[in-house]
Write an enzyme that holds these catalytic residues in place. Sequence first.
Site, PDB file in Angstrom:
ATOM      1  N   VAL A   1      19.043  67.500  33.558  1.00 10.40           N
ATOM      2  CA  VAL A   1      17.507  67.940  33.260  1.00 10.40           C
ATOM      3  C   VAL A   1      16.538  66.548  33.174  1.00 10.40           C
ATOM      4  O   VAL A   1      15.427  66.492  33.795  1.00 10.40           O
ATOM      5  CB  VAL A   1      17.269  68.536  31.869  1.00 10.40           C
ATOM      6  CG1 VAL A   1      15.836  68.768  31.358  1.00 10.40           C
ATOM      7  CG2 VAL A   1      18.138  69.996  32.122  1.00 10.40           C
ATOM      8  N   ASP A   2      17.105  65.443  32.411  1.00 11.77           N
ATOM      9  CA  ASP A   2      16.507  64.343  32.273  1.00 11.77           C
ATOM     10  C   ASP A   2      15.817  63.748  33.682  1.00 11.77           C
ATOM     11  O   ASP A   2      14.899  63.331  34.049  1.00 11.77           O
ATOM     12  CB  ASP A   2      17.301  63.391  31.470  1.00 11.77           C
ATOM     13  CG  ASP A   2      16.226  62.353  30.697  1.00 11.77           C
ATOM     14  OD1 ASP A   2      15.179  62.594  30.759  1.00 11.77           O
ATOM     15  OD2 ASP A   2      16.848  61.460  30.084  1.00 11.77           O
ATOM     16  N   ASP A   3      17.032  63.531  34.579  1.00 10.56           N
ATOM     17  CA  ASP A   3      16.898  62.985  35.939  1.00 10.56           C
ATOM     18  C   ASP A   3      15.755  63.826  36.666  1.00 10.56           C
ATOM     19  O   ASP A   3      14.819  63.228  37.433  1.00 10.56           O
ATOM     20  CB  ASP A   3      18.121  62.802  36.543  1.00 10.56           C
ATOM     21  CG  ASP A   3      18.881  61.726  36.189  1.00 10.56           C
ATOM     22  OD1 ASP A   3      18.735  60.794  37.094  1.00 10.56           O
ATOM     23  OD2 ASP A   3      19.896  61.838  35.123  1.00 10.56           O
TER      24      ASP A   3
ATOM     25  N   ARG B   1      10.497  64.280  28.004  1.00 13.77           N
ATOM     26  CA  ARG B   1      10.335  64.112  29.446  1.00 13.77           C
ATOM     27  C   ARG B   1       9.892  65.364  29.892  1.00 13.77           C
ATOM     28  O   ARG B   1       9.258  65.254  31.166  1.00 13.77           O
ATOM     29  CB  ARG B   1      11.745  63.379  29.991  1.00 13.77           C
ATOM     30  CG  ARG B   1      11.468  62.174  31.066  1.00 13.77           C
ATOM     31  CD  ARG B   1      11.622  61.002  30.412  1.00 13.77           C
ATOM     32  NE  ARG B   1      12.913  60.663  29.945  1.00 13.77           N
ATOM     33  CZ  ARG B   1      13.312  59.841  28.692  1.00 13.77           C
ATOM     34  NH1 ARG B   1      12.194  59.560  28.155  1.00 13.77           N
ATOM     35  NH2 ARG B   1      14.369  59.711  28.523  1.00 13.77           N
TER      36      ARG B   1
END
Length: 662
Positions: free
Chosen positions: A391-393, A470
């Site tokens: 999810v972060d990427d 993010r």
Amino acid sequence: MGVGTSCAGAAQADTRQGKLQRAVDRALQTMLREQKPDGHWVYELEADATIPAEYVLMVHFLGEPADPALEAKIGRYLRRTQGTHGGWPLHHEGPYDPSASVKAYFALKMIGDAPDAPHMVRAREAILANGGAECSNVFTRIMLALYGIVPWTAVPVMPVEMTLLPGWFPFHLSKVSYWTRTVLTPLLVLGALKPRARNPRQVGIDELFRSAPGQLGPTPRAPHQSRLWFSFFNAMERQVRRLEPRIPARLRQRAIARAEAFVRERLNGEDGLGAIFPAMVNAVAMFDAMNVPRDDAGATIARRSVDKLIVDRGDEAYVQPCLSPVWDTALMSHALLEVGTPEAIDAATRGLEWLRPLQILDLDGDWTHRRPGLRPGGWAFQYANAHYPDVDDTAVVAMAMHRADALLPEPRYTDAIARAKEWVIGMQCKGREAGWGAFDPENTHHYLNNIPFADHGALLDPPTADVSARCLSMLVQLDPDACAQAKSPAARALHWLLDEQEKSGAWYGRWGMNYVYGIWSVLCGLGATGLDTGHEAVARAVAWLVTHQNDDGGWGEDADSYRLDYDGHRPFRSLPSQTAWALLALMAAGAVDHPAVERGVNWLLEHQRADGLWTEEHHTATGFERVFYLRYHGYARYFPLWALARYRNLRAAGTSKVGFGM
């Protein structure tokens, strides 16, 4: 008098802007040289001594012919990273760690270091003085059991039949994190078959134990574990241990076959099971224990995947825990887009073009246990890891693509951004915990961290402030009105993040060390929604950063901030990546004119090397709190460049509004 003062002030400002520009230019040229021909960036990702030590021990477990040259290089790395305390730490200049020390000593002895060599004597004395190898964690005990050094009764029993349990059962593989799932599944097979390492050199480490290793008892309760819950699970574990020998052979074979099928489906080519070293090594050992021929396609590719993690520096070598090309490329693209020159934008666009085909669009990964029917649309952290997009990427890549589209003659990434947004929104946790985990939604069965096996305390993937911020940043950058509706994904995330702020004014940083990273992540998200220092939560976070700025103008924080008895920040030397995070956070909050920002910028300028880079040997990222830390070699590159370029841009434009989600 007024004219002279004005001219002097203008000259001083020009000198400062010129110095900034030269610093940005020097860093930029180095970053451009480091870009790969196909457009991406990838930097070394370093953990601690356990990973290269485990590689050496894996080779001897398998009985493979050792590579003397490679072992000599790994030996030099292990000797260099030995701490002044005699043992090995989990991060640069960190305190003694029992498991890292036992594994490093064992690997060095396996390589051929004499037990009476001075560094080995120091290590042995440190291990014995700190309670002996008896203090090793569960994963180290499993390794010692595979080598026949300790009995399997010293390892918490985890029957492989767990792979057959239904989803509603209190323990199920879908209820733990992706990294636990991929590490544990082949480990269950090893626990069932209990193979013995070939160990052709017949090396042992009995001398590291205070008492007979063959009499080592069960693992004690870890500090993070509840006495009540641990006692309950410990009693259950004893019953399971009694019943395990009575499990029908047919049921056991069925469970092993289920585990093998899970591993084979996720072998992930030469990028490996889960694309992380512990899972990859366990898969290799599992195939070996099952007597799978070494020329079997799955066994062969599993073994090759491990070797791809080796970093050979010529005089020494180590093994990475995984590779970080998507993360490095996405963050570098943000930094270069901030620089904003034609050559920087061109390089960033080439990086984004490399990223575009890596978007996972046609494979439903393990996250579908909680989100059946949600279309995939994320990016993984590594070159390939299709079952486990991050999810972060995904949020970081989507924001970079959105920003690039605004600079290009024609938008290129509209479809990719839309699919990423759809997937990220779908991965938001339901109910009160309206944040995001890294790989799974609702991975919050916290009681599982109290089972005897979970002495590391990192079994789960709950929502975290940094990842959630993010995602909020992405949603608001893509749609400035995303928070307008009270129950929209962005509005829910905003309220959750505000509730997560600690009394000190900081946010906990799960994937970067620690509060500086958490504050940077969240202030970017809050700033994107329009909240600035006029908002109480933002003002408190800014005050935390200003209060914790070092006297030299930089910021620093080490792993001690993750201690369970945390009672406040302890000063640590200034580091480039953490100074950059603090600066980016303050600028996101609209505090570009705060004196702390100028002092931080000056620190970065003063510590830039002639080649345009910054020196940072410390680990500033987090794998698992108190257990596993990471040193991204790219962090001291793109984050300082990003911070300096943003400061230059805001000052030149005379504004305090960043205008982007990151």
